[in-house]
Scaffold this motif. Structure first.
Motif, PDB file in Angstrom:
ATOM      1  N   MET A  43       0.837  -1.192   0.000  1.00  0.00           N
ATOM      2  CA  MET A  43       0.000   0.000   0.000  1.00  0.00           C
ATOM      3  C   MET A  43       0.881   1.254   0.000  1.00  0.00           C
ATOM      4  O   MET A  43       1.887   1.319   0.712  1.00  0.00           O
ATOM      5  N   TRP A  44       0.489   2.246  -0.802  1.00  0.00           N
ATOM      6  CA  TRP A  44       1.203   3.524  -0.827  1.00  0.00           C
ATOM      7  C   TRP A  44       0.641   4.363   0.314  1.00  0.00           C
ATOM      8  O   TRP A  44      -0.449   4.907   0.239  1.00  0.00           O
ATOM      9  N   GLU A  45       1.414   4.455   1.388  1.00  0.00           N
ATOM     10  CA  GLU A  45       0.932   5.099   2.598  1.00  0.00           C
ATOM     11  C   GLU A  45       1.196   6.599   2.573  1.00  0.00           C
ATOM     12  O   GLU A  45       2.188   7.062   2.028  1.00  0.00           O
ATOM     13  N   ALA A  46       0.289   7.346   3.178  1.00  0.00           N
ATOM     14  CA  ALA A  46       0.468   8.793   3.293  1.00  0.00           C
ATOM     15  C   ALA A  46       1.528   9.093   4.347  1.00  0.00           C
ATOM     16  O   ALA A  46       1.624   8.384   5.354  1.00  0.00           O
ATOM     17  N   PRO A  47       2.316  10.150   4.123  1.00  0.00           N
ATOM     18  CA  PRO A  47       2.344  11.018   2.942  1.00  0.00           C
ATOM     19  C   PRO A  47       2.978  10.304   1.749  1.00  0.00           C
ATOM     20  O   PRO A  47       3.886   9.502   1.915  1.00  0.00           O
ATOM     21  N   ARG A  48       2.486  10.648   0.547  1.00  0.00           N
ATOM     22  CA  ARG A  48       2.938  10.002  -0.680  1.00  0.00           C
ATOM     23  C   ARG A  48       3.746  10.998  -1.506  1.00  0.00           C
ATOM     24  O   ARG A  48       3.285  12.114  -1.765  1.00  0.00           O
ATOM     25  N   VAL A  49       4.922  10.576  -1.939  1.00  0.00           N
ATOM     26  CA  VAL A  49       5.831  11.434  -2.693  1.00  0.00           C
ATOM     27  C   VAL A  49       6.245  10.714  -3.964  1.00  0.00           C
ATOM     28  O   VAL A  49       6.624   9.533  -3.922  1.00  0.00           O
ATOM     29  N   ALA A  50       6.188  11.409  -5.094  1.00  0.00           N
ATOM     30  CA  ALA A  50       6.560  10.825  -6.378  1.00  0.00           C
ATOM     31  C   ALA A  50       7.615  11.677  -7.064  1.00  0.00           C
ATOM     32  O   ALA A  50       7.473  12.899  -7.161  1.00  0.00           O
ATOM     33  N   PHE A  51       8.654  11.011  -7.543  1.00  0.00           N
ATOM     34  CA  PHE A  51       9.661  11.628  -8.397  1.00  0.00           C
ATOM     35  C   PHE A  51       9.501  11.008  -9.783  1.00  0.00           C
ATOM     36  O   PHE A  51       9.794   9.823  -9.967  1.00  0.00           O
ATOM     37  N   ALA A  52       9.017  11.790 -10.747  1.00  0.00           N
ATOM     38  CA  ALA A  52       8.925  11.299 -12.120  1.00  0.00           C
ATOM     39  C   ALA A  52      10.202  11.678 -12.853  1.00  0.00           C
ATOM     40  O   ALA A  52      10.604  12.853 -12.856  1.00  0.00           O
ATOM     41  N   GLN A  53      10.840  10.686 -13.478  1.00  0.00           N
ATOM     42  CA  GLN A  53      12.090  10.954 -14.185  1.00  0.00           C
ATOM     43  C   GLN A  53      12.209  10.006 -15.371  1.00  0.00           C
ATOM     44  O   GLN A  53      12.317   8.794 -15.205  1.00  0.00           O
ATOM     45  N   ASN A  54      12.162  10.577 -16.548  1.00  0.00           N
ATOM     46  CA  ASN A  54      12.283   9.775 -17.755  1.00  0.00           C
ATOM     47  C   ASN A  54      13.721   9.286 -17.919  1.00  0.00           C
ATOM     48  O   ASN A  54      14.662  10.051 -17.703  1.00  0.00           O
ATOM     49  N   PRO A  55      13.910   8.021 -18.319  1.00  0.00           N
ATOM     50  CA  PRO A  55      15.266   7.521 -18.533  1.00  0.00           C
ATOM     51  C   PRO A  55      16.042   8.314 -19.586  1.00  0.00           C
ATOM     52  O   PRO A  55      17.269   8.308 -19.577  1.00  0.00           O
ATOM     53  N   THR A  56      15.310   8.993 -20.467  1.00  0.00           N
ATOM     54  CA  THR A  56      15.958   9.755 -21.538  1.00  0.00           C
ATOM     55  C   THR A  56      16.006  11.248 -21.248  1.00  0.00           C
ATOM     56  O   THR A  56      16.257  12.045 -22.158  1.00  0.00           O
ATOM     57  N   ASP A  57      15.790  11.646 -20.001  1.00  0.00           N
ATOM     58  CA  ASP A  57      15.808  13.068 -19.657  1.00  0.00           C
ATOM     59  C   ASP A  57      17.234  13.504 -19.301  1.00  0.00           C
ATOM     60  O   ASP A  57      17.732  13.188 -18.213  1.00  0.00           O
ATOM     61  N   PRO A  58      17.909  14.241 -20.173  1.00  0.00           N
ATOM     62  CA  PRO A  58      19.294  14.627 -19.882  1.00  0.00           C
ATOM     63  C   PRO A  58      19.413  15.580 -18.700  1.00  0.00           C
ATOM     64  O   PRO A  58      20.469  15.658 -18.071  1.00  0.00           O
ATOM     65  N   ILE A  59      18.336  16.303 -18.382  1.00  0.00           N
ATOM     66  CA  ILE A  59      18.398  17.242 -17.260  1.00  0.00           C
ATOM     67  C   ILE A  59      18.482  16.497 -15.937  1.00  0.00           C
ATOM     68  O   ILE A  59      19.088  16.974 -14.970  1.00  0.00           O
ATOM     69  N   VAL A  60      17.919  15.296 -15.874  1.00  0.00           N
ATOM     70  CA  VAL A  60      18.044  14.467 -14.677  1.00  0.00           C
ATOM     71  C   VAL A  60      19.430  13.820 -14.604  1.00  0.00           C
ATOM     72  O   VAL A  60      20.032  13.743 -13.533  1.00  0.00           O
ATOM     73  N   TRP A  61      19.963  13.384 -15.728  1.00  0.00           N
ATOM     74  CA  TRP A  61      21.145  12.524 -15.707  1.00  0.00           C
ATOM     75  C   TRP A  61      22.459  13.257 -15.964  1.00  0.00           C
ATOM     76  O   TRP A  61      23.529  12.671 -15.806  1.00  0.00           O
ATOM     77  N   TRP A  62      22.388  14.520 -16.301  1.00  0.00           N
ATOM     78  CA  TRP A  62      23.630  15.286 -16.484  1.00  0.00           C
ATOM     79  C   TRP A  62      24.189  15.714 -15.133  1.00  0.00           C
ATOM     80  O   TRP A  62      23.458  16.103 -14.222  1.00  0.00           O
ATOM     81  N   SER A  63      25.506  15.652 -15.011  1.00  0.00           N
ATOM     82  CA  SER A  63      26.172  16.144 -13.801  1.00  0.00           C
ATOM     83  C   SER A  63      27.629  16.431 -14.142  1.00  0.00           C
ATOM     84  O   SER A  63      28.185  15.894 -15.106  1.00  0.00           O
ATOM     85  N   TRP A  64      28.262  17.258 -13.326  1.00  0.00           N
ATOM     86  CA  TRP A  64      29.652  17.632 -13.583  1.00  0.00           C
ATOM     87  C   TRP A  64      30.588  16.435 -13.525  1.00  0.00           C
ATOM     88  O   TRP A  64      31.573  16.371 -14.263  1.00  0.00           O
ATOM     89  N   ASP A  65      30.275  15.461 -12.653  1.00  0.00           N
ATOM     90  CA  ASP A  65      31.214  14.344 -12.513  1.00  0.00           C
ATOM     91  C   ASP A  65      31.180  13.385 -13.697  1.00  0.00           C
ATOM     92  O   ASP A  65      31.975  12.435 -13.755  1.00  0.00           O
ATOM     93  N   LEU A  66      30.274  13.609 -14.663  1.00  0.00           N
ATOM     94  CA  LEU A  66      30.340  12.842 -15.904  1.00  0.00           C
ATOM     95  C   LEU A  66      31.668  13.051 -16.626  1.00  0.00           C
ATOM     96  O   LEU A  66      32.071  12.239 -17.457  1.00  0.00           O
ATOM     97  N   LEU A  67      32.331  14.144 -16.304  1.00  0.00           N
ATOM     98  CA  LEU A  67      33.635  14.414 -16.919  1.00  0.00           C
ATOM     99  C   LEU A  67      34.643  13.316 -16.586  1.00  0.00           C
ATOM    100  O   LEU A  67      35.491  12.974 -17.408  1.00  0.00           O
ATOM    101  N   TRP A  68      34.559  12.743 -15.366  1.00  0.00           N
ATOM    102  CA  TRP A  68      35.588  11.801 -14.930  1.00  0.00           C
ATOM    103  C   TRP A  68      35.046  10.499 -14.353  1.00  0.00           C
ATOM    104  O   TRP A  68      35.810   9.603 -14.010  1.00  0.00           O
TER     105      TRP A  68
END
Length: 323
Positions: A217-242
Motif C-alpha cells: 500500500m502507498w501510505e500517506a504522505p505520498r511522494v513521487a519523483f517522475a524521471q524519464n530515462p531519456t531526460d538529460p536534465i536528470v542525468w547530467w552532472s559535472w562528474d560525468l567528466l571523470w
C-alpha cells in the motif's frame, strides 16, 4: 497560472459536481523582495478562501515563473476543483540560465513561500485545514526539494509531493537515490520498499518497481519523483567528466540505446548538448512530462493511479494545447 479548468468544464469532464479552482500567483516586482512576494501570496490565499479547500499545493515554477499546465490542471480535475494552487516568481531568467547562474535563489524562494504557507495551514482548525502538497518541474523541483533538510523532514511536513525532471544536483534526490535498495537501478530507486516515496519512469512504477514487483500500500504522505530515462536534465552532472554513472553502467532502460558508452569528457558534452532539445520531443520522453502526471497526481492524492483518466487527459489536450 491564470489559465486552467473552470468549474463547469470539470463537471462536464468528470460528471460530478465541482468547485471553482483557486490559483494564486505573485510576480516579481521592484518594490518587494522574496519575503514580501510570499506574503502577497498568503494574503491572496486568505482573500480567495483557499484555506477552506481540501487540497493546497505550493507549486514552484521554473525560470521566468513558468509552470507546466499538466501539474495544476491534474490536481484541479482530480479534486473536482476543491483545491488551491499557490506560486510565485523568483527570477526573470529562463530556467536553464537561472539554474547555472543562480539556482540557490530557487531554493530560497521555495523555502520562504512554503514556510509561510505551511505556517498558515497549521493555524487553521485541525479538523478543517487543507492537506498540504508541493510540486514542480526542473528548476521548480530543485527549489521545492531544497525546502526540506532530508527525507524525514519532507515526510513530517507534507501530505504529498510530485516532482518531475529533478536536476541531479538536488541534495534530497541524491540522498534518496544513495539510500536505494540493493538491486534497484539508479533510474528507478526503491526507497523503504516504496512505502512513502516512489520513483516513476513509467506509469506502472506507481504500483510496481522497475522490474514489475508490486509495492505494498502507498501510505500517506505520498511522494513521487517522475524521471524519464531519456531526460538529460536528470542525468547530467559535472562528474560525468571523470566518472561513469550507475545509470549508464546498469543499462536498466530499453529507452537508452545499448550503443551508448561512457567516455571521459565526451559523455559529459553529449548529454549536455541534448538538454536544449529535450523539451522538443514527444510526451514521456526527454524532459516532457505530460499524460502520466494525471494518474501520478491521483496516486499521491490517495486515488487509484492505475484507473482510467483518459477523459481528463483528453480534455487538457483539447482545452490548453499542452503538447
Amino acid at each position: 497560472m491564470a489559465d486552467g479548468p473552470r468549474r463547469d468544464r470539470i463537471e462536464e469532464v468528470t460528471g460530478r459536481p465541482a468547485k471553482e479552482p483557486i490559483r494564486v500567483y505573485a510576480g516579481l516586482h521592484e518594490s518587494r523582495d522574496l519575503e514580501r512576494t510570499a506574503e502577497a501570496v498568503v494574503d491572496e490565499l486568505y482573500r480567495t478562501g483557499a484555506f477552506d479547500r481540501s487540497v493546497l499545493v505550493v507549486m514552484m515554477p521554473a525560470g521566468e515563473g513558468w509552470i507546466p499546465e499538466w501539474h495544476p490542471s491534474s490536481v484541479e480535475f482530480l479534486t473536482g476543483g476543491d483545491s488551491a494552487i499557490a506560486s510565485m516568481q523568483y527570477t526573470y531568467l529562463p530556467s536553464a540560465l537561472a539554474y547555472y547562474t543562480d539556482k540557490e535563489t530557487a531554493g530560497k524562494a521555495a523555502r520562504i513561500l512554503f514556510d509561510k504557507v505551511e505556517a498558515e495551514v497549521r493555524r487553521q482548525p485541525a479538523d478543517g485545514r487543507p492537506k498540504l502538497y508541493i510540486g514542480g518541474e526542473s528548476l521548480g523541483a530543485y527549489g521545492g526539494q531544497a525546502v526540506f533538510a532530508d527525507k524525514d523532514d519532507l515526510l513530517d511536513r507534507v501530505d504529498g509531493a510530485v516532482w518531475t525532471g529533478t536536476p541531479r544536483e538536488s541534495p534530497l534526490w541524491q540522498e534518496l537515490t544513495a539510500q536505494r535498495r540493493d538491486g534497484s537501478p539508479e533510474i528507478a530507486p526503491v526507497v523503504d520498499d516504496g512505502r512513502h516515496i516512489r520513483f516513476v519512469t513509467e506509469r506502472q512504477n506507481a504500483v510496481n518497481d522497475f522490474y514489475g514487483r508490486p509495492f505494498g500500500m502507498w501510505e500517506a504522505p505520498r511522494v513521487a519523483f517522475a524521471q524519464n530515462p531519456t531526460d538529460p536534465i536528470v542525468w547530467w552532472s559535472w562528474d560525468l567528466l571523470w566518472n561513469e554513472p550507475d545509470w549508464l553502467r546498469e543499462r536498466a532502460s530499453r529507452k537508452v540505446t545499448s550503443a551508448m558508452r561512457w567516455v571521459p569528457w565526451v559523455t559529459f558534452w553529449q548529454i549536455a548538448s541534448d538538454m536544449p532539445r529535450s523539451v522538443r520531443v514527444p510526451g514521456g520522453e526527454g524532459h516532457r512530462y505530460q499524460e502520466d502526471l494525471v494518474p501520478l497526481w491521483a496516486g499521491v492524492l490517495g486515488q487509484d493511479p492505475m484507473a482510467d483518466y483518459s477523459k481528463i487527459q483528453r480534455a487538457m489536450r483539447e482545452d490548453y494545447r499542452v503538447f
